[in-house]
Design a protein around this motif. Structure first.
Motif, short mmCIF file in Angstrom:
data_model
loop_
_atom_site.label_atom_id
_atom_site.label_comp_id
_atom_site.label_asym_id
_atom_site.label_seq_id
_atom_site.Cartn_x
_atom_site.Cartn_y
_atom_site.Cartn_z
N ALA A 1 -9.41 -6.14 10.25
CA ALA A 1 -8.38 -6.12 9.20
C ALA A 1 -7.07 -6.68 9.74
N ASP B 1 -2.03 -7.26 4.07
CA ASP B 1 -2.08 -8.51 3.32
C ASP B 1 -1.25 -9.51 4.12
N LEU C 1 -3.05 1.48 9.51
CA LEU C 1 -4.44 1.01 9.41
C LEU C 1 -5.39 1.88 10.22
N TYR D 1 -7.39 1.67 1.86
CA TYR D 1 -6.68 2.49 0.87
C TYR D 1 -7.63 3.48 0.20
N GLY E 1 -7.41 -6.69 5.14
CA GLY E 1 -8.45 -5.76 4.68
C GLY E 1 -7.80 -4.47 4.24
N SER E 2 -8.59 -3.62 3.58
CA SER E 2 -8.02 -2.39 3.01
C SER E 2 -8.82 -1.14 3.36
N TRP F 1 -3.46 -0.89 3.62
CA TRP F 1 -4.11 -2.21 3.71
C TRP F 1 -3.18 -3.20 4.39
N SER G 1 0.82 -1.22 0.00
CA SER G 1 0.00 0.00 0.00
C SER G 1 0.86 1.27 0.00
#
Ligand code: FMN
Length: 157
Positions: free
Chosen positions: A133, A99, A70, A141, A138-139, A97, A12
């Motif tokens: 998240a 991942d 976040l 962005y 989760g995102s 985000w 991100s």
């Protein structure tokens, strides 16, 4: 000249750096690959109060830092992050985000600790999406977070 430099684990911070570069017409480099004489707008991800990667660049060259995390903007503790990272330039907070497939076991452990701390402090309608998240990925962005940095860069020209 000014260049944009990023440090990114799951992509991100890199995406913000590249989008900003395209918007303002500046070159973008992964940390360590930037030319040595240019001013730097640095993007790095937040791990606790640490802006990862910022210690690997020449501080005197940094003119602004995009901090990617976040948490909500309202909870971003700019003073703590400036102090912890020894930064005396404007900080801009952007939501990124997570991942989990890109994280190593140590990062996953730290993230779990942060999530547990959040839960102990109490989950509510504001922090539950962040907690989720952190646990599942989760995102948040959103390129609107680039607007103030774009304005800053244009004011420097
Ligand atoms: C180990 C770890 C610790 C983190 N600590 C924080 C934190 O303290 N505050 C926060 O807002 N986000 C925290 N995050 C979330 C990341 O900063 C966020 O996912 C960021 O968008 C990652 O950027 P990247 O996609 O460029 O790697 C943490 C993530 C990891 C993996």
């Amino acid at each position: 000249m000014t260049v944009i430099v990023y440090s990114s684990k799951s992509g991100s911070s890199r995406k913000y750096a590249e989008s900003l570069g395209a918007r303002v017409g500046l070159s973008v480099y992964a940390v360590g690959e930037q030319p040595s004489d240019e001013r730097i707008v640095f993007f790095g991800w937040l791990r606790k109060d640490e802006v990862v990667g910022v210690r690997d660049v020449d501080r005197s060259k940094i003119i602004a830092v995009g901090v990617v995390g976040l948490d909500t903007q309202g909870r971003f503790n700019s003073r703590a992050v400036s102090d912890r990272n020894d930064l005396k330039v404007p900080l801009y907070y952007l939501r990124g985000w997570i991942d989990k497939s890109k994280l190593n076991p140590l990062d996953k452990g730290v993230l779990l600790a942060v999530a547990v701390m959040m839960k102990l402090q109490g989950l509510n309608e504001f922090n539950t999406p962040i907690f989720n998240a952190m646990r599942q990925g989760g995102s948040f962005y959103d390129e609107k977070y680039l607007d103030p940095i774009e304005t800053f860069i244009k004011s420097m020209e």
